[in-house]
Write a protein that holds these residues in place. Structure first.
Motif, PDB file in Angstrom:
ATOM      1  N   VAL A  16      -5.412   6.955   4.051  1.00  0.00           N
ATOM      2  CA  VAL A  16      -4.528   6.023   3.348  1.00  0.00           C
ATOM      3  C   VAL A  16      -3.934   6.718   2.133  1.00  0.00           C
ATOM      4  N   GLY A  17      -3.149   5.985   1.341  1.00  0.00           N
ATOM      5  CA  GLY A  17      -2.526   6.591   0.173  1.00  0.00           C
ATOM      6  C   GLY A  17      -1.536   7.678   0.531  1.00  0.00           C
ATOM      7  N   GLY A  18      -0.871   7.531   1.668  1.00  0.00           N
ATOM      8  CA  GLY A  18       0.049   8.548   2.145  1.00  0.00           C
ATOM      9  C   GLY A  18      -0.472   9.280   3.361  1.00  0.00           C
ATOM     10  N   GLU A  31       0.824  -1.214   0.000  1.00  0.00           N
ATOM     11  CA  GLU A  31       0.000   0.000   0.000  1.00  0.00           C
ATOM     12  C   GLU A  31       0.851   1.253   0.000  1.00  0.00           C
ATOM     13  N   ILE A  32       1.921   1.246   0.777  1.00  0.00           N
ATOM     14  CA  ILE A  32       2.812   2.397   0.820  1.00  0.00           C
ATOM     15  C   ILE A  32       3.348   2.715  -0.567  1.00  0.00           C
ATOM     16  N   SER A  33       3.721   1.688  -1.327  1.00  0.00           N
ATOM     17  CA  SER A  33       4.366   1.885  -2.628  1.00  0.00           C
ATOM     18  C   SER A  33       3.367   2.085  -3.755  1.00  0.00           C
ATOM     19  N   PHE A  34       2.344   1.218  -3.820  1.00  0.00           N
ATOM     20  CA  PHE A  34       1.399   1.290  -4.929  1.00  0.00           C
ATOM     21  C   PHE A  34       0.516   2.528  -4.837  1.00  0.00           C
ATOM     22  N   VAL A  35      -0.110   2.740  -3.696  1.00  0.00           N
ATOM     23  CA  VAL A  35      -1.040   3.858  -3.554  1.00  0.00           C
ATOM     24  C   VAL A  35      -0.300   5.136  -3.160  1.00  0.00           C
ATOM     25  N   GLY A  36       0.656   4.997  -2.245  1.00  0.00           N
ATOM     26  CA  GLY A  36       1.417   6.171  -1.820  1.00  0.00           C
ATOM     27  C   GLY A  36       2.394   6.647  -2.877  1.00  0.00           C
ATOM     28  N   ALA A  90       1.483   5.505   9.748  1.00  0.00           N
ATOM     29  CA  ALA A  90       1.547   4.802  11.031  1.00  0.00           C
ATOM     30  C   ALA A  90       1.557   3.287  10.881  1.00  0.00           C
ATOM     31  N   SER A  91       1.351   2.778   9.658  1.00  0.00           N
ATOM     32  CA  SER A  91       1.193   1.325   9.489  1.00  0.00           C
ATOM     33  C   SER A  91       2.435   0.553   9.916  1.00  0.00           C
TER      34      SER A  91
END
Length: 472
Positions: free
Chosen positions: A426-428, A152-157, A434-435
């Protein structure tokens, strides 16, 4: 580090951006992949730096060879390593300054289905990452369980969030986290565009993409990234007289204030944690949370105050966009240029597993869940969510523009409203930041239970609330 070396690092970075832009213009493959010039520039910097070219020279030359580290001086790379953590604050502090903030009801009515779909995709990525860590990556490959949040950090963020969390990764003992996250972000951007274009062609043939036909091409300006001369518009508007204060300067000041507000909020949360749940449970989260998600909250506060007290409407969104875009380009080039390929190579199999699992989840969610959760124009609206969930919001916007070139649906408007209800979390947003600390403090099993409950909740809202609405 001396000031002249910092200045040189920006000059060299600008040269790579210049080359990256013209490579995009001149190479058809880069055009068809819609690669951002900053991504091309960053990958080029990586290739000619110590991680690729430097390693090649190391094999065939002596240690005192002038290009032992490639074409980029070591001092420049040291300066570049500091830039992502600084410029990510500018990017996130720019998100809501100068934007109209409509009512929550209006945003939910128009973009609610896209909010739910986007949240489902993001939380589902956490679930997949945690499941992989618990049952495969850690038991078999002895991988640090903190990698569970990287999808999630990489794909969405995207590259910005991945680079911005470097300090958090290092504090928590995941030194390879930044390199893996940046690698996954690159995989996400490339896959999002390629798979998204495949989906659009499939949708045109099957009639699922109702706003585009098979023979509709993509405008040349979309491919080259250069706007036709007669179609060009002003990049921004001057809202102040230069003899009073340069418009760019005052807009940068607004962004600085948003970052300052975010810093105050973060420090307040750190102090609150130390005197409450931190003291009671010995669980510390806020001390590991970076500044940028709070800078985003600061941008909302600054915009609300501007709406209340600025009768002159000094803020111009176009100017804010230019500052944000510049900062993001600097961030991406400097982050990619300093990636450690060795770190990715040491974790290559887990890297592939994480990337493949994230892509499979996104594809299946678009094909099977989007039609059930988005009541009207599911393809045009869902393709934007797919694009963002795979390769940041810019990819989502690109796919929407291709699938709905005349903006006949509410896909573009809904996508814009979605960000206001989506990105603070989410998405940054706050949970993205905090994840990793949460996994470190609570353990992957506990966070999996939390993420699983939230994912199921969004799924039920999508199917039983939006899915039952009249599909018209």
């Amino acid at each position: 580090m001396e000031a002249d070396m910092v200045g040189l690092s920006f000059i060299i970075l600008g040269i790579f951006l210049f080359i990256g832009k013209w490579l995009r213009v001149l190479i058809p493959l880069f055009q068809r992949l819609f690669l951002p010039s900053s991504l091309i520039a960053g990958l080029l910097a990586l290739i000619v730096g110590p991680e690729v070219l430097g390693q090649i020279f190391d094999l065939f030359t002596s240690e005192d060879f002038v290009l032992q580290q490639g074409f980029i001086p070591e001092e420049v790379l040291l300066a570049w390593e500091e830039l992502p953590g600084l410029f990510i604050n500018i990017v996130f502090a720019s998100l809501f300054i100068g934007k109209d903030l409509p009512s929550i009801r209006k945003m939910w009515d128009i973009g609610g289905a896209q909010v739910v779909m986007g949240q489902l995709l993001s939380w589902g990525q956490y679930v997949i990452g945690l499941v992989l860590v618990i049952f495969i990556l850690t038991p078999i490959f002895d991988v640090n369980p903190l990698v569970a949040g990287l999808i999630e950090i990489s794909f969405v963020g995207g590259h910005g969030t991945a680079a911005g969390l470097a300090g958090t990764f290092n504090e928590l003992g995941l030194e390879e986290g930044t390199d893996l996250a940046l690698g996954l972000a690159t995989v996400g951007v490339l896959s999002g565009v390629i798979i998204g274009i495949i989906f659009i062609n499939w949708g045109a043939r099957t009639g699922k993409a109702q706003e585009i036909s098979e023979n509709q091409g993509i405008k040349m300006e979309e491919e080259t990234g250069i706007i036709e001369f007669d179609d060009r518009e002003p990049a921004a508007q001057l809202t102040t007289k230069p003899e009073s204060v340069e418009a760019l300067s005052i807009h940068f000041a607004y962004i600085g204030i948003a970052i300052g507000v975010g810093a105050i909020l973060l420090e307040g949360l750190v102090q609150l944690e130390q005197f409450t749940w931190g003291a009671w449970t010995d669980i510390e989260l806020m001390v590991h949370v970076p500044l940028f998600p709070l800078a985003m909250v600061g941008s909302i506060i600054v915009q609300i105050l501007s709406n209340l007290f600025d009768k002159y409407n000094i803020i111009d969104r176009g100017m804010i966009n230019r500052i944000s875009g510049f900062s993001l380009d600097i961030l991406i080039v400097s982050a990619l240029g300093t990636v450690s390929i060795t770190a990715i190579g040491d974790n290559f199999v887990p890297f592939i597993i994480l990337g493949a699992a994230g892509l499979i989840w996104n594809v299946l969610a678009f094909l099977y869940l989007a039609p059930k959760m988005i009541p009207t124009n599911w393809f045009e609206r869902g393709i934007g969510d797919f694009g963002q969930a795979t390769g940041i919001s810019a990819t989502g916007l690109l796919l929407i523009r291709i699938a709905d070139p005349q903006s006949n649906t509410t896909s573009l408007e809904g996508f814009g409203y979605k960000q206001i209800l989506f990105e603070p979390l989410v998405g940054g947003g706050l949970f993205t930041a905090a994840s990793t600390p949460l996994i470190a403090q609570l353990g992957p099993v506990t966070v999996l239970i939390i993420a699983g409950i939230v994912t199921i909740a969004w799924l039920l809202i999508g199917i039983f609330y939006f899915g039952r609405k009249n599909k018209g």
